[in-house]
Scaffold this motif. Structure first.
Motif, mmCIF file in Angstrom:
data_model
loop_
_atom_site.group_PDB
_atom_site.id
_atom_site.type_symbol
_atom_site.label_atom_id
_atom_site.label_comp_id
_atom_site.label_asym_id
_atom_site.label_seq_id
_atom_site.Cartn_x
_atom_site.Cartn_y
_atom_site.Cartn_z
ATOM 1 N N LEU A 158 30.556 47.551 40.830
ATOM 2 C CA LEU A 158 31.658 47.048 41.629
ATOM 3 C C LEU A 158 32.907 46.851 40.774
ATOM 4 O O LEU A 158 34.031 47.159 41.205
ATOM 5 C CB LEU A 158 31.247 45.736 42.302
ATOM 6 C CG LEU A 158 32.208 45.171 43.324
ATOM 7 C CD1 LEU A 158 32.369 46.137 44.478
ATOM 8 C CD2 LEU A 158 31.706 43.839 43.849
ATOM 9 N N ALA A 159 32.712 46.370 39.546
ATOM 10 C CA ALA A 159 33.855 46.180 38.652
ATOM 11 C C ALA A 159 34.520 47.512 38.337
ATOM 12 O O ALA A 159 35.747 47.636 38.336
ATOM 13 C CB ALA A 159 33.391 45.486 37.364
ATOM 14 N N GLU A 160 33.691 48.533 38.093
ATOM 15 C CA GLU A 160 34.241 49.859 37.811
ATOM 16 C C GLU A 160 34.989 50.393 39.026
ATOM 17 O O GLU A 160 36.059 50.984 38.912
ATOM 18 C CB GLU A 160 33.120 50.828 37.422
ATOM 19 C CG GLU A 160 32.597 50.572 36.020
ATOM 20 C CD GLU A 160 31.321 51.341 35.728
ATOM 21 O OE1 GLU A 160 30.817 52.047 36.629
ATOM 22 O OE2 GLU A 160 30.830 51.218 34.590
ATOM 23 N N LEU A 161 34.409 50.147 40.201
ATOM 24 C CA LEU A 161 35.051 50.602 41.432
ATOM 25 C C LEU A 161 36.426 49.964 41.588
ATOM 26 O O LEU A 161 37.412 50.628 41.922
ATOM 27 C CB LEU A 161 34.167 50.252 42.630
ATOM 28 C CG LEU A 161 34.775 50.543 43.986
ATOM 29 C CD1 LEU A 161 34.762 52.032 44.263
ATOM 30 C CD2 LEU A 161 34.037 49.806 45.091
ATOM 31 N N ALA A 162 36.494 48.643 41.304
ATOM 32 C CA ALA A 162 37.761 47.929 41.467
ATOM 33 C C ALA A 162 38.830 48.535 40.575
ATOM 34 O O ALA A 162 39.946 48.820 41.022
ATOM 35 C CB ALA A 162 37.556 46.454 41.135
ATOM 36 N N LEU A 163 38.474 48.789 39.314
ATOM 37 C CA LEU A 163 39.464 49.329 38.394
ATOM 38 C C LEU A 163 39.818 50.769 38.768
ATOM 39 O O LEU A 163 40.970 51.188 38.652
ATOM 40 C CB LEU A 163 38.941 49.250 36.960
ATOM 41 C CG LEU A 163 38.885 47.809 36.464
ATOM 42 C CD1 LEU A 163 38.009 47.688 35.242
ATOM 43 C CD2 LEU A 163 40.289 47.295 36.161
ATOM 44 N N ALA A 164 38.827 51.518 39.247
ATOM 45 C CA ALA A 164 39.105 52.889 39.668
ATOM 46 C C ALA A 164 40.068 52.909 40.841
ATOM 47 O O ALA A 164 40.836 53.857 41.017
ATOM 48 C CB ALA A 164 37.805 53.591 40.039
ATOM 49 N N LYS A 165 40.030 51.873 41.654
ATOM 50 C CA LYS A 165 40.945 51.792 42.784
ATOM 51 C C LYS A 165 42.327 51.325 42.336
ATOM 52 O O LYS A 165 43.209 51.123 43.178
ATOM 53 C CB LYS A 165 40.407 50.791 43.815
ATOM 54 C CG LYS A 165 39.348 51.350 44.736
ATOM 55 C CD LYS A 165 38.848 50.231 45.629
ATOM 56 C CE LYS A 165 38.090 50.747 46.838
ATOM 57 N NZ LYS A 165 38.922 51.308 47.881
ATOM 58 N N GLY A 166 42.485 51.061 41.076
ATOM 59 C CA GLY A 166 43.781 50.628 40.572
ATOM 60 C C GLY A 166 44.036 49.144 40.752
ATOM 61 O O GLY A 166 45.181 48.689 40.713
#
Lengths: 397, 316, 354
Positions: A153-161
């Protein structure tokens, strides 16, 4: 009169115990704080048992695969009591369930490990389960540890900018654990946690919490069960316009969230859940079966519940008898490679391969379900957004 | 000043606190009346709140499914109030009345048992899942927003909050008339002050008790429906989790003082929301995890410093 | 044979948990039955006992404070002492409140205790709870115990492993259950003795007529605080035993007021308050109903489904948990009305002390 009733009840008890051939215990938190999440999981367990029985039952004799259910209430006291009854009175071969991590650990340490019974949890995701056992190999789970999902989820958040985020989590065992993992991973990966607050579940209003958190960021990572405050927080946040983007995990992923809040208000909400690679055959097979039975295929931990039940049936079949001590080894054998791939629902196929002395490798509805040394599975995660009034998932890891 | 401080404070902390306070207040009225007239803490009160909201939901769903009408919750609450009062009187007749002359502890235990029975009954009939009361998001009322904005004090308030606050004020006014102007209301106050004296002066205590259940039931259902309107959903433990703050409100206001209970409810509601206001710096004053504790802490301090409550309630 | 062992082990578990509840009920009996103190915060005192025991006795671990690994009796003693200390502080402030008020204050205090346990994550691991709590007898088979004194003095590690390997895996269950029953009996004897002592008579006098007792020169407040503290210590002990039985405790679900506070009240009132035998009997009776009703309702529904084969009982089955609560609630009402003074009512000691 009273004696008559009592004797007939005792007799009926004996009948139920005697007529069932292979009994698997299934403590589920049917009452307690999250009955609404548990109801479809219970359906999935029953569905798996139906499939087993419809496809020839257990062993060569076609014995009936029976689920003995008990109410674990998400509560260590109730779970220990329920599993004591299952292990000692219903004489179950293995345990599928319980739902909550606390209840799972308590029943395992207190009852099932000492009794040498395998526990295959359907949704316990606490990192504490990984290093719980010392020397025994009796606790498995079909849900991935939060240690994985929080990072995903953390990676997803950063990938979403999303560079900064406020975290609000319900102060219960599941949500506190995953929020902790998320916050650490997010900060390690370079994001900024502007505020990290626990909230007490089941309050009538969260407007003050939402306002305080909203002052620091426009993005909210929300870890809550939708049924015990999650929807209220979302609603309070949307009413006041404090946040524009929402992220979260399994606990919020339910059709009820859409029904209550409205699809038009959830444009910027993304919730992850453990899933299988949905292009893979496992999920496709599962979805067809689930749709046919009216079970929500992508509901939180619903495929995991099916997998757990089905895996236990396969393991017992592999072991060749309902002997408790054989299950752990058989479970590893049917869940892990090598072997011919078995998809959800293909019990007859697995049965014939096992009868011929072959190896099988179950590819689950909720992921590959290959157990590591600790009995954990890696799990895939999907990011779900609202599309056409329903949650629509895409694989992220 | 308004932009930096007042806007957030009023809209995100004060008004929400007021709304929750209204719901606590209505629930606390029933508790304080039962406590002073029947002399026991009724643990089943929250469950009557909850079942009232469920009755209302059922009435709304029935109207929608059989006649295609979508009726306002406050309208659908009318049959629910009748049913809830009936339930209160039924429970009193068969489960509380046998203990009228027994020690208080037994009727408290009985009310605890009823709490379990009513909640489990609702869970077996309606199911444990959440039910949607009103779907969607209640956005702030645009008229109020633009009207107040023209005075530079923008107020954000959805319609449901107007209903809740206005409804509470109206119920308060009706209750005030009932207790001070009518014979039955005067009787209730008399029994509350001294049951022996009331009995001697010819008041039928059983009639007063029934009236108490009616008033308490009315307020409980109103509180339940307001809570469901605010949450926009129903679930079976919603009454129970309001119960302890409502006890706190009743004690704060002074037992046997319905208006005290209202003030108590508002104070508890506001204190809960304001406890997480960032009074110093940017973080909340108190971790929101401790929010529930605020009501209890106020209650304990009150009990210790001034057990008769703010408005000199009865002491037993 | 397996079946017989299974049923006996379930019976033993009923006695174990029933025994823990009996200790709680005895603790409550000191407060309510002896001194008339309406404590509705039993869950709070049990939680203090359970957490103290767990933090002191578990092995070091990264999730929560300490894990001091103290010997179990020491940790149990500490659990009782801390529970008593907290009760003393509460007593100083709240003891003069009358019945219902004290009840509501103690509910509030218990909730605040739980909130602290839940929010002070560094100390208690918050809502995730503490696991791997050692259980007496069974703990002897844990490596950290048999490799340390005095067990290491008797046999070496391999010897112990060999020894425990021979025993059936449930060997410790009867011993653990026996220890709890022994505790129940010891507390019972002590309380019976206290009830007949001048202290006990003074308590009864204060409960029945405080004014008169005060006028007779008795130190009413002090006596009541004493009863409150002793009762809380017994509850702390029960909390410690509970944590051993469960091996995992968490603040929210384990110490849920309806199961840890009100159920104990039901046990005491149904059994007969003021009477220690009644408290113990009520605890075992109510716990047996609570636990065994699940088996009976489930199998009852099965039989029902077989009798009326064209009826779908699946819905009924999913709601069985709630039906069970309805039945338990109604049963409680029945007992309350049928036995106005409890099933074993209080018997007043006469001046001869028989």
């Amino acid at each position: 009169m009273k004696i008559k009733i009592a004797t007939s009840l005792v007799l009926s008890l004996m009948i139920t115990a005697a007529q069932a051939d292979v009994i698997v215990g299934n403590p589920m938190a049917q009452t307690g704080p999250i009955p609404d999440l548990v109801a479809p999981m219970v359906q999935a367990v029953d569905m798996a048992a139906e499939h087993v029985n419809a496809q020839g039952g257990m062993f060569a004799a076609g014995e009936k695969f029976t689920i003995a259910r008990a109410d674990s209430q998400c509560d260590p006291v109730a779970a220990v009591d329920a599993v004591t009854k299952l292990v000692n009175v219903s004489m179950v071969t293995a345990i599928v369930g319980p739902v909550c991590s606390g209840a799972t650990i308590a029943q395992a340490e207190s009852v099932s490990i000492p009794a040498g019974v395998v526990t295959l949890s359907v949704s316990a995701s606490s990192p504490m389960i990984t290093d719980m056992e010392s020397g025994t190999d009796l606790v498995f789970r079909t849900a991935a540890s939060d240690a994985y999902q929080g990072v995903a989820l953390a990676e997803l958040a950063l990938a979403k900018g999303i560079k900064d985020i406020a975290v609000s989590y319900a102060n219960d065992d599941y949500n506190a654990a995953i929020a902790g993992v998320f916050a650490k991973a997010y900060a390690d990966l370079g994001g900024t946690i502007t505020s990290n607050q626990a909230h007490e579940p089941n309050k009538a209003s969260y407007r003050a919490e939402v306002a305080t958190l909203g002052a620091s960021s426009d993005n909210l990572a929300l870890f809550a069960y939708y049924g015990s405050g999650g929807i209220t927080i979302m609603r309070n946040a949307l009413e006041t316009g404090a946040f524009s983007t929402f992220l979260g995990a399994d606990g919020m992923l339910a059709q009820e969230v859409i029904d209550q809040i409205g699809a038009e208000n959830l444009g910027n909400a993304t919730f992850t859940t453990s899933t299988s690679d949905q292009t893979a055959s496992g999920f496709t097979a599962w979805k067809a079966l689930a749709d046919a039975s009216g079970v929500p295929a992508a509901g939180p931990f619903v495929p995991n519940s099916y997998d757990a039940t089905f895996l236990i049936a396969l393991a017992i079949e592999k072991a060749g008898s309902a002997d408790r001590s054989l299950i752990a080894e058989a479970l590893r054998s049917v869940a892990n490679a090598p072997g011919e791939v078995i998809l959800p629902g293909e019990f007859a196929k697995a049965k014939s391969i096992l009868a011929a002395g072959g190896e099988i490798h179950y590819a689950g509805a909720a992921g590959p379900q290959d157990f590591d040394a600790n009995g954990d599975v890696a799990g895939y995660f999907s990011a779900n957004v609202v599309k056409n009034g329903a949650w629509d998932g895409a694989i992220i890891k | 000043m308004w932009q930096t401080f007042g806007f957030e404070f009023v809209n995100f902390y004060f008004i929400p606190g007021l709304v929750v306070g209204c719901i606590y207040a209505l629930g606390a009225i029933g508790i304080t009346l039962t406590f002073s007239i029947l002399r026991f803490a009724n643990f089943a009160h929250g469950e009557v709140m909850m079942i009232g909201a469920y009755f209302t939901w059922t009435a709304m769903t029935l109207a929608k499914n059989s006649f295609g009408l979508s009726i306002h919750p406050l309208f659908a609450a009318i049959p629910a109030i009748a049913l809830a009062i009936g339930l209160f009187i039924f429970v009193d007749r068969y489960f509380y009345k046998p203990f009228r002359s027994a020690p208080t502890i037994r009727v408290v235990m009985a009310s605890f048992g009823m709490m379990l029975v009513i909640r489990s009954f609702v869970q077996s009939v309606w199911g444990p899942n959440q039910l949607t009361f009103v779907p969607g998001i209640a956005r702030p009322n645009e008229t109020v927003k633009s009207f107040t904005n023209s005075f530079d004090i923008m107020i954000l308030m959805p319609n449901k909050h107007f209903w809740i606050i206005a409804g509470t004020i109206m119920i308060m006014m009706a209750l005030s008339w009932l207790l001070t102007k009518t014979k039955i209301g005067k009787g209730m106050r008399a029994v509350s002050d001294s049951p022996e004296l009331a009995k001697v002066s010819g008041i039928d205590v059983e009639v007063i008790i029934q009236a108490t259940w009616m008033v308490g039931g009315f307020c409980a259902v109103a509180a339940g429906v307001f809570l469901a309107m605010d949450l926009q959903m129903l679930e079976t433990t919603m009454g129970f989790r309001m119960l302890l703050p409502m006890f706190a409100a009743a004690i704060l206001g002074g037992i046997g003082r319905p208006f005290g209970a209202v003030i108590g409810g508002l104070v508890i509601g506001l204190a809960e929301e304001l406890s997480v206001y960032p009074w110093f710096g940017n973080g909340p004053l108190l971790s929101p995890g401790y929010k529930t504790g605020v009501a209890f802490a106020i209650m304990i301090v009150m009990l210790v410093l001034r057990p008769s409550g703010l408005f000199k309630g009865r002491l037993f | 044979m397996d079946m017989l062992i299974g049923y006996s082990l379930y019976g033993i578990s009923l006695l174990t948990v029933g025994g823990i509840y009996a200790i709680l009920a005895l603790g409550l009996n000191i407060q309510w039955g002896y001194a008339g103190l309406f404590n509705a915060g039993i869950a709070g005192f049990a939680a203090v006992g359970a957490y103290t025991f767990a933090l002191l006795s578990t092995a070091t671990n990264p999730y929560h404070f300490g894990g001091l690994g103290l010997p179990l009796p020491l940790a149990i003693l500490a659990a009782m002492v801390l529970s008593g200390c907290i009760a003393f502080l509460i007593g100083l402030v709240c003891i003069r409140l009358r019945s219902d008020y004290l009840a509501i204050a103690t509910i509030g205090i218990a909730e605040i205790i739980k909130l602290c346990l839940k929010n002070e994550t560094d100390l208690t691991n918050g809502p995730r709870g503490i696991n791997k709590i050692p259980r007496p007898w069974e703990h002897l088979g844990e490596e950290r115990f048999y490799t340390s004194f005095p067990m290491s003095w008797i046999k070496d590690a391999a010897g112990w492993e060999n020894f425990f390997g021979q025993l059936p895996n449930w060997w410790w269950q009867p011993f653990f259950c026996g220890s709890i029953l022994l505790l129940v009996y010891t507390i019972y004897l002590l309380l019976e003795k206290a009830q007949l002592s001048p202290w006990g008579r003074m308590m009864t006098a204060i409960r029945e007529n405080e004014g008169a007792a005060h006028a007779a020169g008795k130190h009413v407040t002090r006596r009541r605080i004493e009863a409150f503290v002793i009762g809380a210590m017994v509850m702390g002990l029960a909390g410690a035993m509970l944590s051993q039985h469960l091996k995992l405790i968490d603040p929210t679900n384990t110490f849920d007021p309806s199961k840890m506070t009100f159920l104990v009240w039901v046990m005491l009132i149904a059994g007969g308050s003021g009477n220690n035998k009644g408290a113990i009997f009520g605890a075992f009776l109510v716990w047996t109903i609570w636990s065994a009703s699940e088996i009976f309702i489930n199998s009852g529904l099965n039989v029902f489904g077989q009798l009326i084969s064209d009826m779908d009982i699946s819905l009924l089955k999913t709601r069985a948990g709630y039906l069970r609560m309805v039945v338990i609630g109604l049963l409680l009402q029945y007992i309350l009305q049928k036995y106005p003074n409890g099933i074993i009512p209080e018997s007043r000691p006469t001046s001869a002390g028989n």
